[in-house]
Design a protein around this motif. Structure first.
Motif, PDB file in Angstrom:
ATOM      1  N   UNK A  90      -1.088  33.111  -0.018  1.00  0.00           N
ATOM      2  CA  UNK A  90      -2.416  32.545  -0.206  1.00  0.00           C
ATOM      3  C   UNK A  90      -2.579  32.137  -1.666  1.00  0.00           C
ATOM      4  N   UNK A  91      -3.457  31.179  -1.940  1.00  0.00           N
ATOM      5  CA  UNK A  91      -3.723  30.791  -3.332  1.00  0.00           C
ATOM      6  C   UNK A  91      -4.346  31.955  -4.113  1.00  0.00           C
ATOM      7  N   UNK A  92      -4.197  31.922  -5.438  1.00  0.00           N
ATOM      8  CA  UNK A  92      -4.709  32.994  -6.294  1.00  0.00           C
ATOM      9  C   UNK A  92      -6.213  33.202  -6.152  1.00  0.00           C
ATOM     10  N   UNK A  93      -6.973  32.126  -5.919  1.00  0.00           N
ATOM     11  CA  UNK A  93      -8.429  32.256  -5.851  1.00  0.00           C
ATOM     12  C   UNK A  93      -8.933  32.664  -4.470  1.00  0.00           C
ATOM     13  N   UNK A  94      -8.049  32.867  -3.513  1.00  0.00           N
ATOM     14  CA  UNK A  94      -8.450  33.269  -2.162  1.00  0.00           C
ATOM     15  C   UNK A  94      -8.459  34.787  -2.070  1.00  0.00           C
ATOM     16  N   UNK A 120      -9.422  36.697   0.564  1.00  0.00           N
ATOM     17  CA  UNK A 120      -9.080  37.259   1.860  1.00  0.00           C
ATOM     18  C   UNK A 120      -8.835  36.134   2.852  1.00  0.00           C
ATOM     19  N   UNK A 121      -8.217  36.495   3.977  1.00  0.00           N
ATOM     20  CA  UNK A 121      -8.055  35.516   5.046  1.00  0.00           C
ATOM     21  C   UNK A 121      -9.248  35.550   6.001  1.00  0.00           C
ATOM     22  N   UNK A 122     -10.238  36.385   5.694  1.00  0.00           N
ATOM     23  CA  UNK A 122     -11.439  36.490   6.514  1.00  0.00           C
ATOM     24  C   UNK A 122     -12.518  35.538   5.989  1.00  0.00           C
ATOM     25  N   UNK A 123     -13.347  35.058   6.904  1.00  0.00           N
ATOM     26  CA  UNK A 123     -14.451  34.170   6.542  1.00  0.00           C
ATOM     27  C   UNK A 123     -15.580  34.960   5.877  1.00  0.00           C
ATOM     28  N   UNK A 124     -16.452  34.248   5.181  1.00  0.00           N
ATOM     29  CA  UNK A 124     -17.580  34.888   4.498  1.00  0.00           C
ATOM     30  C   UNK A 124     -18.454  35.656   5.475  1.00  0.00           C
ATOM     31  N   UNK A 125     -18.627  35.153   6.695  1.00  0.00           N
ATOM     32  CA  UNK A 125     -19.486  35.823   7.673  1.00  0.00           C
ATOM     33  C   UNK A 125     -18.941  37.213   8.012  1.00  0.00           C
ATOM     34  N   UNK A 126     -17.631  37.395   7.956  1.00  0.00           N
ATOM     35  CA  UNK A 126     -17.045  38.713   8.175  1.00  0.00           C
ATOM     36  C   UNK A 126     -17.553  39.698   7.120  1.00  0.00           C
ATOM     37  N   UNK A 127     -17.568  39.268   5.868  1.00  0.00           N
ATOM     38  CA  UNK A 127     -17.987  40.149   4.778  1.00  0.00           C
ATOM     39  C   UNK A 127     -19.482  40.447   4.831  1.00  0.00           C
TER      40      UNK A 127
END
Length: 167
Positions: free
Chosen positions: A50-54, A56-63
């Protein structure tokens, strides 16, 4: 009693697939650094996934759902119904704020009463705490609307479990 561990450690050491036994103490933190170093030394080096600025692989709605679950656990303590799921139904990013609608699913109506609380005080406090966490994470004002729904037997049904976002 550390002396009770010695025979277990000796028995494990006889297993050829055991590279090293590292006693650690989660309470005191003893041995944790050595464990992490040894673990890292055995991991393969691979290209970045994954890119450095990513984050998580989860969407914002998950968080956002995680912030709601965290508020539930923190405020309800031992009364927290273990068969509780949070589903983010709507996640809308508007120009200056995020509008989020989420449903807290419980299995029994008595659990719904616990989550809502007397006069709605508990659900209001859950929403307030979760909103603060979501705003901090998303970096914008959040309108958070929570709904509590009784979903009988959702934990015992494969389709119910999938509907709550669990695989």
């Amino acid at each position: 009693d550390k002396s009770a561990l010695l025979p277990i450690m000796e028995a494990l050491q006889q297993n050829a697939s055991v590279l090293e036994i590292i006693p650690i103490s989660a309470l005191k933190g003893d041995g944790v650094d050595h464990f992490v170093d040894q673990l890292a030394s055995h991991l393969p080096v691979t290209p970045k996934l994954y890119p450095d600025d990513m984050l998580s692989d989860q969407a914002e709605r998950f968080f956002v759902g995680e912030h709601i679950r965290e508020a539930l656990m923190a405020l309800l303590h031992q009364e927290w119904p273990y068969a509780t799921a949070v589903v983010v139904d709507k996640f809308g990013e508007e120009t200056k704020r995020c509008a989020i609608f989420a449903t807290i699913h419980v299995e029994r109506s008595s659990q719904k009463g616990i989550v809502i609380g007397h006069g709605g005080k508990m659900i209001k406090e859950i929403g307030k705490r979760a909103r603060k966490g979501a705003e901090s994470f998303l970096g914008c004002p959040v309108e958070l609307r929570l709904h509590v729904e009784v979903s009988p037997g959702w934990t015992k049904d494969a389709a119910g479990i999938r509907n709550m976002g669990y695989q």
